[in-house]
Design a protein around this motif. Sequence first.
Motif, short mmCIF file in Angstrom:
data_model
loop_
_atom_site.label_atom_id
_atom_site.label_comp_id
_atom_site.label_asym_id
_atom_site.label_seq_id
_atom_site.Cartn_x
_atom_site.Cartn_y
_atom_site.Cartn_z
N GLY A 96 -12.51 5.34 -29.24
CA GLY A 96 -11.35 5.64 -30.10
C GLY A 96 -11.42 4.81 -31.38
O GLY A 96 -11.24 5.33 -32.48
N CYS A 97 -11.70 3.52 -31.20
CA CYS A 97 -11.79 2.62 -32.36
C CYS A 97 -12.94 3.07 -33.27
O CYS A 97 -12.81 3.12 -34.50
CB CYS A 97 -12.06 1.18 -31.92
N PHE A 98 -14.08 3.43 -32.63
CA PHE A 98 -15.24 3.86 -33.40
C PHE A 98 -14.92 5.11 -34.21
O PHE A 98 -15.24 5.22 -35.39
CB PHE A 98 -16.41 4.10 -32.44
N VAL A 154 -18.80 19.36 -38.11
CA VAL A 154 -19.58 18.31 -37.43
C VAL A 154 -18.65 17.29 -36.80
O VAL A 154 -18.78 16.91 -35.63
CB VAL A 154 -20.55 17.64 -38.43
N LEU A 155 -17.66 16.86 -37.56
CA LEU A 155 -16.74 15.85 -37.05
C LEU A 155 -15.96 16.36 -35.85
O LEU A 155 -15.79 15.65 -34.86
CB LEU A 155 -15.76 15.44 -38.16
N LEU A 156 -15.49 17.62 -35.97
CA LEU A 156 -14.71 18.19 -34.86
C LEU A 156 -15.53 18.26 -33.58
O LEU A 156 -15.08 17.86 -32.51
CB LEU A 156 -14.23 19.60 -35.23
N CYS A 157 -16.79 18.76 -33.73
CA CYS A 157 -17.67 18.86 -32.56
C CYS A 157 -17.88 17.49 -31.94
O CYS A 157 -17.78 17.30 -30.73
CB CYS A 157 -19.03 19.43 -32.95
N PHE A 158 -18.17 16.51 -32.80
CA PHE A 158 -18.44 15.16 -32.33
C PHE A 158 -17.24 14.60 -31.57
O PHE A 158 -17.35 14.10 -30.46
CB PHE A 158 -18.79 14.29 -33.55
N MET A 159 -16.05 14.76 -32.18
CA MET A 159 -14.85 14.18 -31.58
C MET A 159 -14.49 14.85 -30.27
O MET A 159 -14.15 14.21 -29.31
CB MET A 159 -13.69 14.27 -32.57
N PHE A 160 -14.62 16.17 -30.24
CA PHE A 160 -14.25 16.88 -29.01
C PHE A 160 -15.23 16.58 -27.88
O PHE A 160 -14.81 16.42 -26.73
CB PHE A 160 -14.12 18.38 -29.25
N LEU A 202 -16.88 13.86 -27.47
CA LEU A 202 -16.55 12.51 -27.03
C LEU A 202 -15.33 12.53 -26.11
O LEU A 202 -15.29 11.91 -25.05
CB LEU A 202 -16.27 11.65 -28.26
N LEU A 203 -14.33 13.28 -26.54
CA LEU A 203 -13.09 13.38 -25.77
C LEU A 203 -13.35 13.95 -24.37
O LEU A 203 -12.84 13.46 -23.37
CB LEU A 203 -12.14 14.31 -26.53
N MET A 204 -14.19 14.98 -24.35
CA MET A 204 -14.50 15.62 -23.06
C MET A 204 -15.24 14.66 -22.13
O MET A 204 -14.99 14.62 -20.94
CB MET A 204 -15.35 16.88 -23.28
N VAL A 205 -16.18 13.88 -22.71
CA VAL A 205 -16.91 12.91 -21.89
C VAL A 205 -15.92 11.92 -21.27
O VAL A 205 -15.96 11.61 -20.09
CB VAL A 205 -17.97 12.16 -22.74
#
Length: 344
Positions: A240-242, A272-278, A280-283
């Motif tokens: 989250g911080c990252f 790109v940002l959305l894919c990355f964030m989602f 991460l969230l799913m993991v």
Amino acid sequence: MEDKEKRLLSVVVSVYNEELVLEDFLAETQAVLETIPWEYELIFVNDGSQDTSLMLLEQFVKRNSHIRLINFSRNFGHEAAMIAGIDYSRGDGVICMDADLQHPPACIPEIVQKFEEGYGVVNLVRTQNKDAGFFKNVTSTAFYKVLNLLSPVHFEENASDFLAFSRAAANVLRQAYRERVRFLRGYVQSLGFPKTTLYYEARERQAGKSKYNIGKLVKFSVNSLLCFSDMPLKLGIYSGCFMALVGLVVMIYTIYSKLAHGTPSGYATIVVLLCFMFSLLMVIVGIIGEYVAILFAEVKGRPIYIVERVEGLETDPRATPKEKSGPTSENASLDGRQEGKLPG
Ligand code: UDP
Ligand code: MG
């Protein structure tokens, strides 16, 4: 009279479809056990074998009064079999070993020697695993490296399911550590007690084939990590911080490009940002899910194992002569050792 004063060694052997190797195992192990200065009992735990292993074990019990048999109602897994053997063992020292002769019986006298010197836990570390290929050896080393990184307890690398510990340690395992998702060899290493290490060369499996496939190994490794560490749960906070930092950088870049070139940052950046964030969230949701699954298994409190019958064991493990307080009645019933299931 002299025999009564001898100390007792319990050897626990988990058996799952090992008909091809059992005779050799017994011959080799018994020959070694006859030479040690202790009395011995050899406890075979039949973990729901579908071959003729059970028949062979029944013959062994008739042949030799030192041999005991615990027969499970179905397959519960290697660790459950070891736990049952430990529960029923009465020895001053307990050794858990595999039936496929990968754990050399020739180590037993040295282990007994260590018990006599007063050690409570003997770590058996393999120097070489002839049966495991390059992949298994590398993944095993990587597993211990990650485990040591994540867990507050230090684990001996290359420790195996060849376990040896004293009655005091066995009693702790009987009374506590009754988890459904567990890592038995890790628990033994984290108990404390005076500890020493012996090295052995894992031999090739004498016959039959390994019961662990890649899927089982991955599940075992993930569960072991989750049992010993809550670090993955904290991943959410760190990532989250990252992500906040990444967001800040992207915001600065967008404002800068707007001011410098008059064009806002592109569509691609957003995707790109959305894919990355989602992802991460799913993991992170997945990791939380794994812990919830463990909690669920513990809350349900289903039996670690269910004993169909025992042979060569006359006493209830909860009332052994060496130990007054066995597992709690709660644990005993959870393990399928309710009254009426045991002879005597
Ligand atoms: N085993 C068991 N239950 C199982 C799988 C294995 O009791 O569900 C026993 C098996 O009979 C052997 C020991 O656990 O005595 C270790 O299994 P294996 O040799 O297949 O594992 P590997 O040495 O390949 O890791
Ligand atoms: Mg093996």
